[in-house]
Motif scaffolding. Structure first.
Motif, PDB file in Angstrom:
ATOM      1  N   ARG A  90       0.832  -1.207   0.000  1.00  0.00           N
ATOM      2  CA  ARG A  90       0.000   0.000   0.000  1.00  0.00           C
ATOM      3  C   ARG A  90       0.863   1.252   0.000  1.00  0.00           C
ATOM      4  O   ARG A  90       0.574   2.213  -0.712  1.00  0.00           O
ATOM      5  CB  ARG A  90      -0.932  -0.004   1.213  1.00  0.00           C
ATOM      6  N   GLU A  91       1.931   1.240   0.782  1.00  0.00           N
ATOM      7  CA  GLU A  91       2.820   2.398   0.848  1.00  0.00           C
ATOM      8  C   GLU A  91       3.478   2.657  -0.514  1.00  0.00           C
ATOM      9  O   GLU A  91       3.512   3.796  -0.994  1.00  0.00           O
ATOM     10  CB  GLU A  91       3.890   2.171   1.907  1.00  0.00           C
ATOM     11  N   GLU A  92       3.986   1.613  -1.144  1.00  0.00           N
ATOM     12  CA  GLU A  92       4.626   1.759  -2.458  1.00  0.00           C
ATOM     13  C   GLU A  92       3.615   2.210  -3.503  1.00  0.00           C
ATOM     14  O   GLU A  92       3.924   3.055  -4.344  1.00  0.00           O
ATOM     15  CB  GLU A  92       5.259   0.443  -2.886  1.00  0.00           C
ATOM     16  N   ALA A  93       2.405   1.652  -3.457  1.00  0.00           N
ATOM     17  CA  ALA A  93       1.373   2.017  -4.426  1.00  0.00           C
ATOM     18  C   ALA A  93       0.997   3.484  -4.291  1.00  0.00           C
ATOM     19  O   ALA A  93       0.848   4.193  -5.294  1.00  0.00           O
ATOM     20  CB  ALA A  93       0.147   1.128  -4.244  1.00  0.00           C
ATOM     21  N   ALA A  94       0.848   3.954  -3.061  1.00  0.00           N
ATOM     22  CA  ALA A  94       0.519   5.363  -2.838  1.00  0.00           C
ATOM     23  C   ALA A  94       1.627   6.264  -3.377  1.00  0.00           C
ATOM     24  O   ALA A  94       1.354   7.289  -4.012  1.00  0.00           O
ATOM     25  CB  ALA A  94       0.294   5.621  -1.349  1.00  0.00           C
ATOM     26  N   GLN A  95       2.873   5.871  -3.162  1.00  0.00           N
ATOM     27  CA  GLN A  95       3.994   6.660  -3.682  1.00  0.00           C
ATOM     28  C   GLN A  95       3.998   6.657  -5.205  1.00  0.00           C
ATOM     29  O   GLN A  95       4.246   7.692  -5.828  1.00  0.00           O
ATOM     30  CB  GLN A  95       5.307   6.118  -3.153  1.00  0.00           C
ATOM     31  N   MET A  96       3.713   5.508  -5.809  1.00  0.00           N
ATOM     32  CA  MET A  96       3.702   5.428  -7.274  1.00  0.00           C
ATOM     33  C   MET A  96       2.632   6.332  -7.879  1.00  0.00           C
ATOM     34  O   MET A  96       2.842   6.922  -8.938  1.00  0.00           O
ATOM     35  CB  MET A  96       3.473   3.990  -7.729  1.00  0.00           C
ATOM     36  N   LEU A  97       1.475   6.447  -7.206  1.00  0.00           N
ATOM     37  CA  LEU A  97       0.381   7.277  -7.715  1.00  0.00           C
ATOM     38  C   LEU A  97       0.461   8.718  -7.203  1.00  0.00           C
ATOM     39  O   LEU A  97      -0.373   9.551  -7.569  1.00  0.00           O
ATOM     40  CB  LEU A  97      -0.966   6.671  -7.313  1.00  0.00           C
ATOM     41  N   SER A  98       1.429   9.006  -6.337  1.00  0.00           N
ATOM     42  CA  SER A  98       1.599  10.342  -5.741  1.00  0.00           C
ATOM     43  C   SER A  98       0.349  10.776  -4.980  1.00  0.00           C
ATOM     44  O   SER A  98      -0.113  11.916  -5.110  1.00  0.00           O
ATOM     45  CB  SER A  98       1.950  11.379  -6.812  1.00  0.00           C
ATOM     46  N   ILE A  99      -0.195   9.842  -4.203  1.00  0.00           N
ATOM     47  CA  ILE A  99      -1.351  10.139  -3.355  1.00  0.00           C
ATOM     48  C   ILE A  99      -1.043   9.627  -1.950  1.00  0.00           C
ATOM     49  O   ILE A  99      -0.064   8.903  -1.748  1.00  0.00           O
ATOM     50  CB  ILE A  99      -2.652   9.494  -3.889  1.00  0.00           C
ATOM     51  N   SER A 100      -1.884   9.989  -1.004  1.00  0.00           N
ATOM     52  CA  SER A 100      -1.686   9.517   0.366  1.00  0.00           C
ATOM     53  C   SER A 100      -2.159   8.063   0.492  1.00  0.00           C
ATOM     54  O   SER A 100      -2.919   7.572  -0.351  1.00  0.00           O
ATOM     55  CB  SER A 100      -2.473  10.387   1.344  1.00  0.00           C
TER      56      SER A 100
ATOM     57  N   GLY B  24      -1.429 -13.555   3.173  1.00  0.00           N
ATOM     58  CA  GLY B  24      -1.362 -13.481   4.623  1.00  0.00           C
ATOM     59  C   GLY B  24      -2.184 -12.292   5.078  1.00  0.00           C
ATOM     60  O   GLY B  24      -3.322 -12.117   4.662  1.00  0.00           O
ATOM     61  N   GLY B  25      -1.627 -11.447   5.879  1.00  0.00           N
ATOM     62  CA  GLY B  25      -2.321 -10.252   6.347  1.00  0.00           C
ATOM     63  C   GLY B  25      -2.027  -9.026   5.511  1.00  0.00           C
ATOM     64  O   GLY B  25      -2.532  -7.944   5.798  1.00  0.00           O
ATOM     65  N   ARG B  26      -1.229  -9.174   4.463  1.00  0.00           N
ATOM     66  CA  ARG B  26      -0.819  -8.015   3.661  1.00  0.00           C
ATOM     67  C   ARG B  26      -1.787  -7.772   2.511  1.00  0.00           C
ATOM     68  O   ARG B  26      -2.284  -8.706   1.896  1.00  0.00           O
ATOM     69  CB  ARG B  26       0.579  -8.230   3.088  1.00  0.00           C
ATOM     70  N   VAL B  27      -2.023  -6.509   2.236  1.00  0.00           N
ATOM     71  CA  VAL B  27      -2.820  -6.099   1.082  1.00  0.00           C
ATOM     72  C   VAL B  27      -1.834  -5.614   0.028  1.00  0.00           C
ATOM     73  O   VAL B  27      -1.084  -4.671   0.260  1.00  0.00           O
ATOM     74  CB  VAL B  27      -3.808  -4.970   1.446  1.00  0.00           C
ATOM     75  N   LEU B  28      -1.833  -6.263  -1.114  1.00  0.00           N
ATOM     76  CA  LEU B  28      -0.903  -5.920  -2.193  1.00  0.00           C
ATOM     77  C   LEU B  28      -1.693  -5.545  -3.442  1.00  0.00           C
ATOM     78  O   LEU B  28      -2.763  -6.098  -3.704  1.00  0.00           O
ATOM     79  CB  LEU B  28       0.029  -7.094  -2.482  1.00  0.00           C
ATOM     80  N   ILE B  29      -1.151  -4.617  -4.212  1.00  0.00           N
ATOM     81  CA  ILE B  29      -1.804  -4.125  -5.417  1.00  0.00           C
ATOM     82  C   ILE B  29      -0.929  -4.470  -6.613  1.00  0.00           C
ATOM     83  O   ILE B  29       0.269  -4.182  -6.604  1.00  0.00           O
ATOM     84  CB  ILE B  29      -2.030  -2.590  -5.339  1.00  0.00           C
ATOM     85  N   PRO B  30      -1.507  -5.084  -7.657  1.00  0.00           N
ATOM     86  CA  PRO B  30      -0.713  -5.380  -8.855  1.00  0.00           C
ATOM     87  C   PRO B  30      -0.175  -4.095  -9.495  1.00  0.00           C
ATOM     88  O   PRO B  30      -0.917  -3.139  -9.702  1.00  0.00           O
ATOM     89  CB  PRO B  30      -1.709  -6.076  -9.786  1.00  0.00           C
ATOM     90  N   VAL B  31       1.105  -4.091  -9.791  1.00  0.00           N
ATOM     91  CA  VAL B  31       1.746  -2.915 -10.394  1.00  0.00           C
ATOM     92  C   VAL B  31       1.121  -2.619 -11.759  1.00  0.00           C
ATOM     93  O   VAL B  31       0.930  -1.455 -12.115  1.00  0.00           O
ATOM     94  CB  VAL B  31       3.277  -3.126 -10.497  1.00  0.00           C
ATOM     95  N   SER B  32       0.733  -3.650 -12.496  1.00  0.00           N
ATOM     96  CA  SER B  32       0.098  -3.430 -13.803  1.00  0.00           C
ATOM     97  C   SER B  32      -1.213  -2.649 -13.652  1.00  0.00           C
ATOM     98  O   SER B  32      -1.529  -1.793 -14.478  1.00  0.00           O
ATOM     99  CB  SER B  32      -0.170  -4.765 -14.499  1.00  0.00           C
ATOM    100  N   GLU B  33      -1.973  -2.913 -12.569  1.00  0.00           N
ATOM    101  CA  GLU B  33      -3.217  -2.181 -12.324  1.00  0.00           C
ATOM    102  C   GLU B  33      -2.929  -0.734 -11.921  1.00  0.00           C
ATOM    103  O   GLU B  33      -3.685   0.168 -12.284  1.00  0.00           O
ATOM    104  CB  GLU B  33      -4.043  -2.876 -11.244  1.00  0.00           C
ATOM    105  N   LEU B  34      -1.854  -0.508 -11.194  1.00  0.00           N
ATOM    106  CA  LEU B  34      -1.474   0.866 -10.831  1.00  0.00           C
ATOM    107  C   LEU B  34      -1.115   1.652 -12.079  1.00  0.00           C
ATOM    108  O   LEU B  34      -1.509   2.817 -12.230  1.00  0.00           O
ATOM    109  CB  LEU B  34      -0.293   0.858  -9.867  1.00  0.00           C
ATOM    110  N   ARG B  35      -0.381   1.022 -12.977  1.00  0.00           N
ATOM    111  CA  ARG B  35      -0.018   1.704 -14.231  1.00  0.00           C
ATOM    112  C   ARG B  35      -1.254   1.993 -15.078  1.00  0.00           C
ATOM    113  O   ARG B  35      -1.389   3.072 -15.655  1.00  0.00           O
ATOM    114  CB  ARG B  35       0.977   0.850 -15.009  1.00  0.00           C
ATOM    115  N   LYS B  36      -2.174   1.024 -15.139  1.00  0.00           N
ATOM    116  CA  LYS B  36      -3.411   1.210 -15.898  1.00  0.00           C
ATOM    117  C   LYS B  36      -4.227   2.358 -15.300  1.00  0.00           C
ATOM    118  O   LYS B  36      -4.739   3.210 -16.026  1.00  0.00           O
ATOM    119  CB  LYS B  36      -4.232  -0.085 -15.869  1.00  0.00           C
TER     120      LYS B  36
END
Length: 80
Positions: free
Chosen positions: A27-37, A56-68
């Motif tokens: 989530r932290e990396e995704a927010a940084q990639m999109l320049s949002i909080s 597990g307990g982690r929420v992960l976002i596909p990088v391809s979806e972030l780019r899209k």
């Protein structure tokens, strides 16, 4: 940590991978990639504008979806 033969063993070293090379982003990396909080990212996830994967307990976002998501225009507000 002590092994059976009395020697100290170190925990395995963490491997760092560039975000561009990853398949999933935290989530932290995704927010940084999109320049949002992170809070704005959480709203996008809750509104199902971004798909997630749970490992597990982690929420992960596909990088391809972030780019899209970043390639398209979003005139609406994140928080309604």
């Amino acid at each position: 940590m002590r092994s059976l033969d009395g020697e100290n063993k170190k925990p395995p070293a963490r491997i760092t991978v560039a975000v561009e090379s990853k398949i999933l982003a935290s989530r932290e990396e995704a927010a940084q990639m999109l320049s949002i909080s992170q809070r704005a990212l959480d709203y996008l996830i809750a509104a199902r504008r971004l798909p997630t994967r749970r490992i597990g307990g982690r929420v992960l976002i596909p990088v391809s979806e972030l780019r899209k998501y970043a390639r398209t225009d979003h005139p609406e507000r994140i928080v309604a």
